[in-house]
Design a protein around this motif. Structure first.
Motif, PDB file in Angstrom:
ATOM      1  N   SER A   1       1.071   3.410   6.748  1.00  0.00           N
ATOM      2  CA  SER A   1      -0.329   3.405   5.994  1.00  0.00           C
ATOM      3  C   SER A   1      -0.025   3.043   4.520  1.00  0.00           C
ATOM      4  N   THR A   2       0.923   3.299   3.868  1.00  0.00           N
ATOM      5  CA  THR A   2       1.132   3.288   2.475  1.00  0.00           C
ATOM      6  C   THR A   2       1.604   1.697   2.434  1.00  0.00           C
ATOM      7  N   ALA A   3       2.471   1.455   3.505  1.00  0.00           N
ATOM      8  CA  ALA A   3       2.778  -0.183   3.628  1.00  0.00           C
ATOM      9  C   ALA A   3       1.655  -0.986   3.722  1.00  0.00           C
ATOM     10  N   THR A   4       0.820  -0.706   4.428  1.00  0.00           N
ATOM     11  CA  THR A   4      -0.437  -1.488   4.767  1.00  0.00           C
ATOM     12  C   THR A   4      -1.467  -1.496   3.696  1.00  0.00           C
ATOM     13  N   ILE A   5      -1.723  -0.459   2.819  1.00  0.00           N
ATOM     14  CA  ILE A   5      -2.507  -0.448   1.437  1.00  0.00           C
ATOM     15  C   ILE A   5      -1.547  -1.626   0.469  1.00  0.00           C
ATOM     16  N   LEU A   6      -0.232  -1.395   0.097  1.00  0.00           N
ATOM     17  CA  LEU A   6       0.427  -2.184  -0.585  1.00  0.00           C
ATOM     18  C   LEU A   6       0.087  -3.827   0.034  1.00  0.00           C
ATOM     19  N   ARG A   7       0.431  -3.963   1.316  1.00  0.00           N
ATOM     20  CA  ARG A   7       0.212  -5.392   1.897  1.00  0.00           C
ATOM     21  C   ARG A   7      -1.177  -5.888   1.469  1.00  0.00           C
ATOM     22  N   TRP A   8      -2.222  -4.971   1.577  1.00  0.00           N
ATOM     23  CA  TRP A   8      -3.523  -5.394   1.194  1.00  0.00           C
ATOM     24  C   TRP A   8      -3.697  -5.850  -0.252  1.00  0.00           C
ATOM     25  N   LEU A   9      -2.768  -5.223  -1.031  1.00  0.00           N
ATOM     26  CA  LEU A   9      -2.587  -5.650  -2.486  1.00  0.00           C
ATOM     27  C   LEU A   9      -1.700  -6.628  -2.776  1.00  0.00           C
ATOM     28  N   ASP A  10      -1.325  -7.501  -1.561  1.00  0.00           N
ATOM     29  CA  ASP A  10      -0.578  -8.754  -1.795  1.00  0.00           C
ATOM     30  C   ASP A  10       1.075  -8.287  -2.030  1.00  0.00           C
ATOM     31  N   TYR A  11       1.554  -7.324  -1.789  1.00  0.00           N
ATOM     32  CA  TYR A  11       3.044  -6.953  -2.055  1.00  0.00           C
ATOM     33  C   TYR A  11       3.924  -7.054  -0.697  1.00  0.00           C
ATOM     34  N   THR A  12       5.027  -7.572  -0.795  1.00  0.00           N
ATOM     35  CA  THR A  12       5.824  -7.710   0.403  1.00  0.00           C
ATOM     36  C   THR A  12       6.447  -6.425   0.597  1.00  0.00           C
ATOM     37  N   THR A  13       6.473  -5.594   1.586  1.00  0.00           N
ATOM     38  CA  THR A  13       6.974  -4.551   1.768  1.00  0.00           C
ATOM     39  C   THR A  13       7.916  -4.392   3.000  1.00  0.00           C
ATOM     40  N   TYR A  14       9.157  -3.605   2.975  1.00  0.00           N
ATOM     41  CA  TYR A  14      10.046  -3.363   4.102  1.00  0.00           C
ATOM     42  C   TYR A  14      10.138  -1.849   4.338  1.00  0.00           C
TER      43      TYR A  14
END
Length: 188
Positions: free
Chosen positions: A65-78
């Motif tokens: 869920s944290t990764a999803t929010i960060l992706r919504w904010l246009d960050y690339t996450t692993y």
């Protein structure tokens, strides 16, 4: 001595405190024990680990869920089972205490031991647990983007800051609940 204990037990405040502490220890102890028996080594229950491991599900949900929010904010996450990394920023490693089960245990123990209508208590319990989870997710987003171990905010560990914020929010929720929703004299 028995007469004294009976009179003490008849006091509602004393009964509340004892039940609250007992439930907190039960909830917190259950989570800690479950973590212990689902981690390999020592006493290990493979069936629980493989089929009923709500701690792993909870950790995965929190990280994703944290990764999803960060992706919504246009960050690339692993992500992996225990970590989240943000390209060009920071990330975190999710240890068990990061899940917030201690704070959730305190809150659940309070809600179950405080008198009031059952339907309001269960609704308040669900609302409070969801708010704690939401605040934890927000904390992890901010931690991934801005936390600097070498220069912590107010010279405090992020766990301590999170606990202060969550307890302040919970105190506000309890105040609202006591003032406007819960009516102890209408117990069911």
């Amino acid at each position: 001595m028995i007469k004294f204990l009976k009179s003490l037990w008849s006091e509602p405040y004393f009964k509340f405190i004892i039940c609250f502490i007992g439930l907190y220890l039960l909830f917190y102890g259950f989570n800690t024990a479950f973590i212990g028996i689902t981690a390999k080594g020592g006493v290990y229950a493979p069936f629980l680990d493989q089929h009923l491991n709500y701690i792993n599900w909870w950790r995965t949900f929190t990280i994703e869920s944290t990764a999803t929010i960060l992706r919504w904010l246009d960050y690339t996450t692993y992500t992996n089972e225990y970590q989240l990394r943000v390209i060009g920023k920071k990330g975190f490693t999710m240890v068990y205490t990061c899940l917030g089960y201690g704070i959730m245990s305190v809150f659940a123990a309070f809600v179950f031991t405080f008198p009031g209508k059952i339907k309001f208590r269960y609704g308040f319990l669900v609302l409070g647990l969801l708010i704690i989870q939401l605040l934890n997710t927000v904390r992890l987003v901010l931690l991934s983007l801005y936390w600097n171990k070498k220069a912590p905010l107010f010279n405090m560990d992020h766990h301590d800051l999170f606990n202060i914020v969550v307890y302040a929010v919970l105190i506000l929720l309890v105040y609202i609940w006591l003032k406007y929703v819960s009516k102890p004299n209408n117990n069911i």
